[in-house]
Structures are given as C-alpha cells and as structure tokens.
Design an enzyme around this catalytic site. Structure first.
Site, mmCIF file in Angstrom:
data_model
loop_
_atom_site.group_PDB
_atom_site.id
_atom_site.type_symbol
_atom_site.label_atom_id
_atom_site.label_comp_id
_atom_site.label_asym_id
_atom_site.label_seq_id
_atom_site.Cartn_x
_atom_site.Cartn_y
_atom_site.Cartn_z
ATOM 1 N N ASP A 46 0.832 -1.206 0.000
ATOM 2 C CA ASP A 46 0.000 0.000 0.000
ATOM 3 C C ASP A 46 0.868 1.258 0.000
ATOM 4 O OD1 ASP A 46 -2.047 1.907 0.546
ATOM 5 O OD2 ASP A 46 -3.204 0.365 1.597
ATOM 6 N N THR A 87 -6.796 3.541 -2.245
ATOM 7 C CA THR A 87 -6.596 2.143 -1.876
ATOM 8 C C THR A 87 -7.647 1.196 -2.434
ATOM 9 O OG1 THR A 87 -5.416 2.743 0.139
ATOM 10 C CG2 THR A 87 -6.438 0.563 0.091
ATOM 11 N N ASN A 108 -12.427 5.089 -1.805
ATOM 12 C CA ASN A 108 -12.557 4.420 -0.511
ATOM 13 C C ASN A 108 -13.958 4.652 0.040
ATOM 14 O OD1 ASN A 108 -9.877 3.569 -0.600
ATOM 15 N ND2 ASN A 108 -9.135 5.392 0.465
ATOM 16 N N LYS A 169 -6.095 -3.526 6.611
ATOM 17 C CA LYS A 169 -7.297 -2.815 6.172
ATOM 18 C C LYS A 169 -8.331 -3.813 5.668
ATOM 19 C CE LYS A 169 -4.877 1.338 4.504
ATOM 20 N NZ LYS A 169 -4.659 2.215 3.330
ATOM 21 N N ASP A 311 1.340 2.528 3.952
ATOM 22 C CA ASP A 311 0.445 3.646 3.679
ATOM 23 C C ASP A 311 0.288 4.533 4.915
ATOM 24 O OD1 ASP A 311 -1.611 4.886 1.820
ATOM 25 O OD2 ASP A 311 -2.886 4.441 3.534
ATOM 26 N N HIS A 315 1.567 8.399 5.049
ATOM 27 C CA HIS A 315 0.664 9.512 5.343
ATOM 28 C C HIS A 315 1.175 10.353 6.508
ATOM 29 C CE1 HIS A 315 -2.705 9.169 2.625
ATOM 30 N NE2 HIS A 315 -2.793 7.871 2.832
ATOM 31 N N ASP A 358 -1.186 -0.268 -4.855
ATOM 32 C CA ASP A 358 -2.503 0.274 -5.175
ATOM 33 C C ASP A 358 -2.436 1.733 -5.617
ATOM 34 O OD1 ASP A 358 -1.646 1.033 -2.662
ATOM 35 O OD2 ASP A 358 -3.579 0.744 -1.688
ATOM 36 N N HIS A 493 -2.291 11.132 -1.532
ATOM 37 C CA HIS A 493 -2.329 10.625 -2.911
ATOM 38 C C HIS A 493 -3.744 10.806 -3.427
ATOM 39 C CE1 HIS A 493 -4.372 7.124 -1.161
ATOM 40 N NE2 HIS A 493 -3.495 7.243 -0.190
#
Length: 553
Positions: A46, A87, A108, A169, A311, A315, A358, A493
């Site tokens: 991710d 994602t 998402n 996730k 991910d 972030h 992703d 992103h």
C-alpha cells in the site's frame, strides 16, 4: 500372381489405416489439465511508489526486493489508468483488470448519486463481525460490481481452489479475495485480533483463535520502534526531525525511538503506523498457508496479501522521512523471510508471486516548495463553503454540493430533482468558479469529458474513473504538486500525476521469465496476465491485456 495382388492391395491400405488411427477422437486419457503453479501469492504494498524499488536498493538484502528483481520479471512503466488513485480502487483494479467506471469501487468512500448517501467501499449492514464485539467486521465485497481473478480461479476449478485475502485494512483483504473467497481477514484495533464477517463464516477457525491468543500485536508494540541500523546511515532521508513529518499521538517530536509501548491503552491501532503492521500481516500469512494447506491441493490456491502499514507510515511521515526508509528496509527483510518460507513449504519454482501497489504518494508540498519545486495545498473545504454560498445566491437553495470527495463535485441530486433546478446551469457555474481557483488545472463536466480540451492521457483517466452511479459529475484536476487537504505534514495521494500513478509490478516464480520491460503497461494488465498464466477466463469487467513478455511459452 493372386498372392501378389492381395499383398499390393494391403500395402495400399496401410496409410489409410494409419491416418484413421491418427484422427481417432481424443479421450479423457490423452487430455491433461493445463499446467499451473501450486500457489499464487499476490502482494500489494500500500502506497509503494515505483522508485522505492531502487531508492533503497543498495540497502536491501539479497532475498527480498532484490531477489524479485533478480529472479523475476519487472514491468518498469506500469501506470494506474484512472483517477482517483486510492486504496480501494487500486486493489479492485489489480484483481478485476478493470477501472472504477466498470467495477464500481469509485473511491474508498463514494456517494450514491441518486440518493446522496455516502457509502464506504466494503460496508455491508447485512453481515456481522466474527472474532470481535466491534463493528469492524460489518464488511463484504458486495459493492464490487465485477468478478476478480480470484473469483475466476474458483469458477475454473469448480470452486476447488482455496482463495484467502489478508490485510490490516478490511478493503485490502476483502476486495482482492473477491466474492467467492473461502475467507478474508483483517485487523481489529479494539482487540488486536484478526477478524472476518459472517459473509464468509459463522466463527473463526480454531487456528485463527490460537494465533490471536498469542497477542502478537501487543508483543510487537512493546518492542518500541527504533531504527534497524544506526541513524546516521539513513542517507536517502531527511533529518530525523523536520517540519514535514507528523507526530504520533503523545509525542513531542517525530523522532526515534518511538515508544509504541505507551500506546497500549485499550487499542492496538498504533501498530498500523509502524513497520510491525507489515510484520504481523506476514506472520499471519504464513500461519494461513500452513493451517489451510495452501499449495498442497490438487488445484491452484491463491493468497491475496496486502501490506497496509506502508500507507499509514507514508501519510504520517511523508516520502522522505527516516521512518519511511526504515519501514521499507524492515519490509525487505520480512519479504525475504516470507519468500524463503514459500520455498520451503510450497517449493521453489512451484509458486508464482507478484508484487505491486494500489497507488503511490506525493512529496510533502512544503518540502517541494523549500526546494523551489512547484507545489501547494488546495483548500477544498473553504472552496466548498464559498461555492455553495455562490450557488445559493443564484439558485436559491442551500448546500447544492455535498462534497468534493475523490476530487469530484458531488451534487445534492435529490434536492436538485425535487426543486426542478437546471443542473446544466449549476454545473456551468461550478466549472467557471473552480477553474479560477488557485491550484486547479481543469474542472471537467463528465458529460463532456470526451470532447474537453485536455490532454488525451488525462481524458482517459477521468473517463475510466467515472462511475455514473457513484462518482461526482465534475472532475477536478489539480496542477502538478498540488493536492487537497489542510495538513502541513506527511503526504497523501489520489491525483493523476506520476508520483501517484507509477507503481511497481514484478512477477516471479512458476511460469515467469527473468527480465524487464520498459514499454507502457497498466494496472489493468495484471489480472489478464494471471489469467493467461493459469489458463482461465479473465474477470468479467476486464479491460486489460496480458503482458506476454512476462510469461514463459
């Protein structure tokens, strides 16, 4: 003389008899099932930018990323063919060979345009959590409108193949595993357990309960997080403490060591923001392979594994932080261990693995600006408020726009229909206003996207990303280096730019050549390439093409 004639006639008939024997109808005894690997493992990292394959290459070991590049086949110019790059859409795109316009996972979160209801990509109120008392398990793949390559494998083998998805996730485990999966598991912050939903089963297998009882999340967090190597060796990163990085809750500065043991206060969610989230995912993947006997059946099995912590770390800290470099160095070691595990349990050369992402990530905007590179934040929240006020003056109705979610203008279509408002006039007012805002390159009315005066590459991406029932009617494309938000730290992103759309794609193992390719390939090409490898049908919404150079003849 008579005997000679008989012999001559017999000789004449020999070729006819031989030909008839050659043309004898095939039977089940002389037809074999197409050769296939024992196991396919899909690894989606991710938020992994393509350049992470090489940025830290001299620090990677020989058994992880470098082994994949050395023994496998790398597609160096793989792009995401749509916006928004998030994602859920990414995992869906990889496994369906399709785009949001077709598979329906438009973000998402997305808005059902007819009703104005906000929908999380995998939410499902008809199912319950299995493995926890939290609501984190009320999820399923029902919002995904197309089949996946994992679904097609199940169909091709009369559902004898075993398919399982795993990710911290929920969306990273559920969407790749598809609709017909044997199981999908994801992480529950409340308990630190791997959980699922009643879509798949009524109770967790005994082995999952046994794994959960060992409290791996707690053990990892109690280790705290320090750098794997001496801090002064992280030469591909900025200083340990910069204004570009976000802090963990309770910290005074974003510096090592991070005392993760302090965050064990009734929740295990902090593991997501550390490399340990990837470690526990790979631990659980190995336990899944062992207990479900994956790769030991008569038919090919498929493990869809997503590694989510990259991910969360990205972030929070951004592209250039020591934390990001350390996360990838640790992931490299974990991948090496995992590939060695597959060698020992399934057999080297008996499985096929692919690694992709992703989406990518942008550099922190202030970091770019400090180095004289164009960048900025687009204040969507303030602009939304101002634009709604403008529309209210013109059309005498409040809140005609629900959100700018996914860089799209999501209208209050229910209200517009009830009040019989002129939607074309509303859209024109929005486009005119947005195109005057700082940071906006284009605002595109989706009904006119095909004839809009924008580059073809952008036109294709926004058309591919537009799902009429789930996407906003105006697409906002920002200038390079710009993204939506208010945060000054970390990264994000979701845009059309190469830092978000250029992803790694490496295949290795059974049926795969060794080599590399620089011609353009697409995220949508992954599923049909796997279909060609396995001799099965492409997913129902597939628009990609097999990457022929990857496959052994």
């Amino acid at each position: 003389m008579k005997q000679f004639k008989i012999l001559f006639i017999a000789i004449l008939f020999i070729p006819i008899i031989s030909s008839a024997q050659k043309k004898k109808p095939a039977t089940s005894q002389n037809i074999s099932t197409p050769a296939r690997p024992k196991l396919v493992v899909g690894i989606v990292v991710d938020q992994m930018r393509w350049d992470y394959l090489y940025r830290y290459a001299n620090r990677y070991g020989t058994g992880g990323f470098n082994r994949l590049l050395r023994e496998g086949f790398t597609c160096e110019n793989t792009q995401i063919p749509y916006v928004p790059t998030v994602t859920a859409a990414g995992h869906s795109g990889i496994y369906t060979g399709s785009v949001p316009a077709i598979h329906g996972i438009a973000g998402n979160d997305f808005i059902i345009q007819k009703t104005g209801k906000s929908m999380y990509c995998t939410e499902d109120s008809t199912v319950q959590t299995v493995g926890s008392t939290s609501t984190a398990g009320e999820m399923s793949p029902r919002n995904l409108l197309a089949s996946t390559i994992t679904d097609e494998l199940k169909l091709a083998t009369n559902f004898k193949s075993k398919v399982i998805g795993i990710a911290l996730k929920d969306r990273g485990g559920i969407l790749p595993a598809g609709h017909a999966a044997d199981a999908a598991y994801w992480f529950d912050d409340k308990t630190g357990n791997w959980i699922t939903s009643t879509f798949y089963m009524k109770e967790l297998p005994i082995w999952v309960n046994t794994f959960n009882s060992q409290k791996f999340a707690e053990k990892y967090l109690k280790q705290d997080w320090n750098t794997l190597y001496p801090l002064d060796t992280y030469l591909q990163s900025t200083a340990d403490n910069t204004p570009y990085e976000g802090k963990m809750k309770g910290e005074t500065a974003p510096v090592f060591p991070h005392f993760t043991s302090k965050f064990l206060n009734g929740s295990y969610g902090a593991i997501r923001n550390t490399p340990y989230g990837n470690s526990i995912s790979l631990d659980f993947a190995k336990e899944t392979i062992a207990n479900e006997q994956m790769g030991k059946h008569d038919q090919t099995d498929f493990l869809a594994l997503s590694l989510s912590s990259t991910d969360y770390v990205g972030h929070q800290y951004g592209v250039n932080a020591v934390e990001t470099e350390d996360t990838y160095l640790r992931l490299d070691k974990d991948l090496a261990d995992f590939l060695s595990y597959l060698d020992l349990t399934v057999g080297k050369g008996e499985y096929t693995v692919f690694l992709s992402a992703d989406h990518g990530a942008a550099h922190n905007r202030q970091f770019l600006m400090d180095h004289n590179i164009p960048a900025g934040l687009w204040g969507g929240g303030t602009i939304l408020k101002d634009l709604n006020a403008l529309l209210q003056k013109q059309f005498n109705q409040p809140k005609l726009i629900l959100s700018f979610n996914n860089y799209q203008v999501n209208f209050n279509n229910k209200l517009i229909k009830e009040k019989n408002l002129d939607i074309d006039a509303i859209k024109k007012a929005c486009v005119d206003y947005l195109q005057d805002q700082d940071g906006v390159a284009y605002a595109i009315d989706m009904e006119n996207a095909a004839v809009s005066p924008i580059p073809d590459a952008l036109k294709t991406r926004i058309i591919n990303g537009y799902n009429r029932e789930r996407s906003g009617e105006i697409q906002i494309l920002l200038k390079p280096g710009y993204f939506q938000g208010i945060a000054e730290t970390g990264t994000t992103h979701g845009t059309w730019n190469p830092y978000d759309t250029h992803i790694p794609l490496v295949f290795m193992g059974w049926g795969i050549k060794q080599g590399s390719l620089n011609r353009p390939t697409s995220m949508a090409d992954i599923a049909p390439t796997l279909a060609a490898l396995l001799h099965i049908q492409e997913p129902s919404g597939n628009i990609g093409l097999p990457i022929e150079e990857v496959l052994k003849k």
